[in-house]
Design an enzyme around this catalytic site. Structure first.
Site, PDB file in Angstrom:
ATOM      1  N   LYS A   1     -43.227  39.401  19.735  1.00  0.00           N
ATOM      2  CA  LYS A   1     -42.623  38.285  20.475  1.00  0.00           C
ATOM      3  C   LYS A   1     -43.531  37.844  21.612  1.00  0.00           C
ATOM      4  CE  LYS A   1     -39.398  39.140  23.720  1.00  0.00           C
ATOM      5  NZ  LYS A   1     -39.737  38.485  25.004  1.00  0.00           N
ATOM      6  N   ASN A   2     -44.048  38.814  22.369  1.00  0.00           N
ATOM      7  CA  ASN A   2     -44.805  38.469  23.576  1.00  0.00           C
ATOM      8  C   ASN A   2     -46.233  38.056  23.272  1.00  0.00           C
ATOM      9  OD1 ASN A   2     -42.482  38.959  24.899  1.00  0.00           O
ATOM     10  ND2 ASN A   2     -43.123  40.872  25.870  1.00  0.00           N
TER      11      ASN A   2
ATOM     12  N   CYS B   1     -33.775  36.199  35.629  1.00  0.00           N
ATOM     13  CA  CYS B   1     -33.171  36.592  34.355  1.00  0.00           C
ATOM     14  C   CYS B   1     -32.390  37.871  34.634  1.00  0.00           C
ATOM     15  CB  CYS B   1     -34.247  36.814  33.298  1.00  0.00           C
ATOM     16  SG  CYS B   1     -35.147  38.345  33.531  1.00  0.00           S
TER      17      CYS B   1
ATOM     18  N   ARG C   1     -37.745  36.311  38.803  1.00  0.00           N
ATOM     19  CA  ARG C   1     -38.999  36.271  38.060  1.00  0.00           C
ATOM     20  C   ARG C   1     -39.907  35.223  38.724  1.00  0.00           C
ATOM     21  NH1 ARG C   1     -38.069  38.478  32.918  1.00  0.00           N
ATOM     22  NH2 ARG C   1     -40.316  38.446  32.547  1.00  0.00           N
TER      23      ARG C   1
ATOM     24  N   ASP D   1     -41.049  47.559  29.211  1.00  0.00           N
ATOM     25  CA  ASP D   1     -40.154  47.117  28.139  1.00  0.00           C
ATOM     26  C   ASP D   1     -39.693  48.271  27.262  1.00  0.00           C
ATOM     27  OD1 ASP D   1     -41.818  43.913  27.553  1.00  0.00           O
ATOM     28  OD2 ASP D   1     -40.436  44.604  29.089  1.00  0.00           O
TER      29      ASP D   1
ATOM     30  N   ARG E   1     -32.961  38.091  20.701  1.00  0.00           N
ATOM     31  CA  ARG E   1     -34.134  37.459  21.334  1.00  0.00           C
ATOM     32  C   ARG E   1     -35.418  38.164  20.888  1.00  0.00           C
ATOM     33  NH1 ARG E   1     -34.472  38.263  27.018  1.00  0.00           N
ATOM     34  NH2 ARG E   1     -36.511  37.331  26.617  1.00  0.00           N
TER      35      ARG E   1
END
Ligand code: EPZ
Length: 430
Positions: free
Chosen positions: A22-23, A116, A121, A304, A396
């Site tokens: 994803k990142n 978030c 952020r 993460d 997500r």
């Protein structure tokens, strides 16, 4: 309401291919704006964050087609240079589009990404770097308006911000002259972005080190790239194997991307092996204690992965101390894990996990992406059947969580339940 139903107590075993990162794919989709032509991106996972990024590209005027895990982006004709609030709110990391839109259009307008679930952020490093490259930025009235012709600059980041490094790389590709980023983030996803930019014709090197150099101004064109595997999804599956006493192999993942996570599980008694395209973990006994786990920018312990590794230690036999140095609010999973019988004490940035003989099932609610993944890991180890709501967070970042875990022997399924009674509603397809 859709929930995950997880029957715990079954050791996971087998091999699974880890989907695209994803990142990595998010900044690469933003970078496709620079091409001014057709780019083809393979191994693009089916995630709601990717849906949000595609919606932004289409809003800007790009033509985007998705066939399976291949996304084709034609950025020949951009018609807009703004990202409306609704799209910004869909995905906080949309700020990654700022550098690319500004580089391509000479101006960009978007609302503040805001905070978030993990806390505020800030984007001060992004904005100060773009100002140093010649952008005039008006960050008032809840929005960000940027304009100007960019020039190269020598930039030193006060901390190795992933997003700021990526935004600068994208802006610098169209700047006049050379940009040098010192104290750049060194994540594997930054290297993947560099490799994609090179297929567009960008002259860039140093990604993966603390100094990235971009020689801007080269004419750019469409490119083609295959996104690397998602190391955080991989860490999730390793945590699930450790939590359930299983034996799991991850295909397509470079073990070098997860060394601190592998080291923690090795300290706790797991057997770990693997190479450039495979990581293997076997856990024959309950996890023992480990030295304190401090999250840090890459190549340190990834923030993460902290929630899922915490969940794995909840049912261990030792103590694990976590120090979360990246985000302010990254222990939201602790309260839900405690409802399963976990013994976790949180004091500021420190969380102390004392393993308990057995977690028990509960009805749980995910509060953020990786916290939700942590609840899945704990539910796989717990006695009984847990129910996990809040799947919009999990979706997500996980494209096929139930399928992958089921292929490893987990009892996990997505069902539709009546919000009030909790009873399962029969549906043909979900
Ligand atoms: C990226 O976020 C990832 N997101 C995050 O994953 C990940 O947790 C984070 O990097 C750290 O590894 C994406 O790549 C899309 P940072 P990013 O800028 O770029 C502070 C997920 O859901 N900071 O490296 O936002 C910031 O507050 C997400 O998978 C400033 O102070 O992270 C934080 O404390 C969660 N000013 C620290 O730096 C700035 O201008 C690291 O942030 C920018 C950041």
């Amino acid at each position: 309401m859709r929930v995950l139903r997880v029957g715990g107590g079954r050791p996971l075993s087998g091999a699974v291919a880890v989907h695209g990162a994803k990142n990595s794919v998010l900044p690469i989709l933003a970078a496709a704006i620079l091409a001014g032509g057709v780019s083809v991106i393979h191994n693009c996972p089916a995630l709601t964050d990717v849906d949000a990024a595609v919606a932004i590209l289409r809003h800007l005027g790009c033509r985007v087609q998705r066939e399976g895990e291949t996304v084709t982006v034609d950025s020949s004709a951009l018609t807009r240079m703004d990202i409306p609030d609704a799209l910004m709110r869909e995905m906080r990391s949309s700020v990654i589009f700022l550098g690319a839109i500004l580089a391509r259009c000479g101006q960009a307008e978007l609302s503040f990404p805001g905070g978030c679930e993990l806390g505020p952020r800030p984007i001060d490093l992004h904005l100060s770097a773009l100002r140093s490259m010649g952008a005039e930025i008006d960050a008032a009235c809840g929005g960000i308006r940027c304009r100007g012709r960019l020039h190269g600059a020598e930039l030193s980041l006060s901390l190795p911000s992933v997003g700021a490094t990526e935004n600068i790389m994208l802006a610098a590709c169209a700047a006049d002259g050379v940009t040098v980023i010192s104290n750049a983030a060194r994540e594997p996803e930054i290297v993947d972005l560099q490799n994609f930019l090179r297929t567009l014709g960008a002259d860039i090197d140093g990604a993966g080190t603390s100094t990235v150099t971009i020689r801007g101004g080269a004419p750019l064109h469409g490119g083609e790239h295959t996104v690397i595997a998602d190391r955080i999804v991989g860490a999730t599956y390793l945590a699930a194997a450790a939590a359930t006493g299983g034996h799991v192999a991850l295909e397509g993942l470079d073990r070098r991307w997860l060394l601190p996570v592998l080291d923690a599980f090795r300290q706790a008694g797991c057997t770990v092996s693997g190479g450039e395209k495979r990581v293997e973990l076997r856990c024959d006994r309950p996890l023992t204690g480990v030295r304190p786990i401090r999250t840090a920018p890459y190549p340190g312990f990834p923030t993460d992965a902290q929630p899922m590794v915490m969940a794995a230690f909840c049912g261990g036999r030792g103590t694990a101390v976590f120090v979360e140095n990246i985000f302010e609010n990254r222990y939201r999973q602790a309260a839900e894990l405690a409802r399963m019988g976990a013994d976790i004490r949180v004091e500021g940035r420190v969380a102390v996990v004392c393993g308990v003989p057995r977690l028990h099932a509960a009805r749980l609610e995910a509060a953020d992406l990786r916290g939700g993944a942590a609840l899945v890991v704990a539910a796989l180890a717990a006695e009984g059947e847990s129910q996990i709501a809040g799947l919009r967070h999990i979706d997500r970042g996980y494209a096929r969580l139930e399928e992958d875990l089921s292929s490893l022997g987990a009892d996990i399924r997505r069902v539709d339940v009546d919000t009030d009674t909790g009873t399962e509603r029969q549906r043909e397809t979900l």
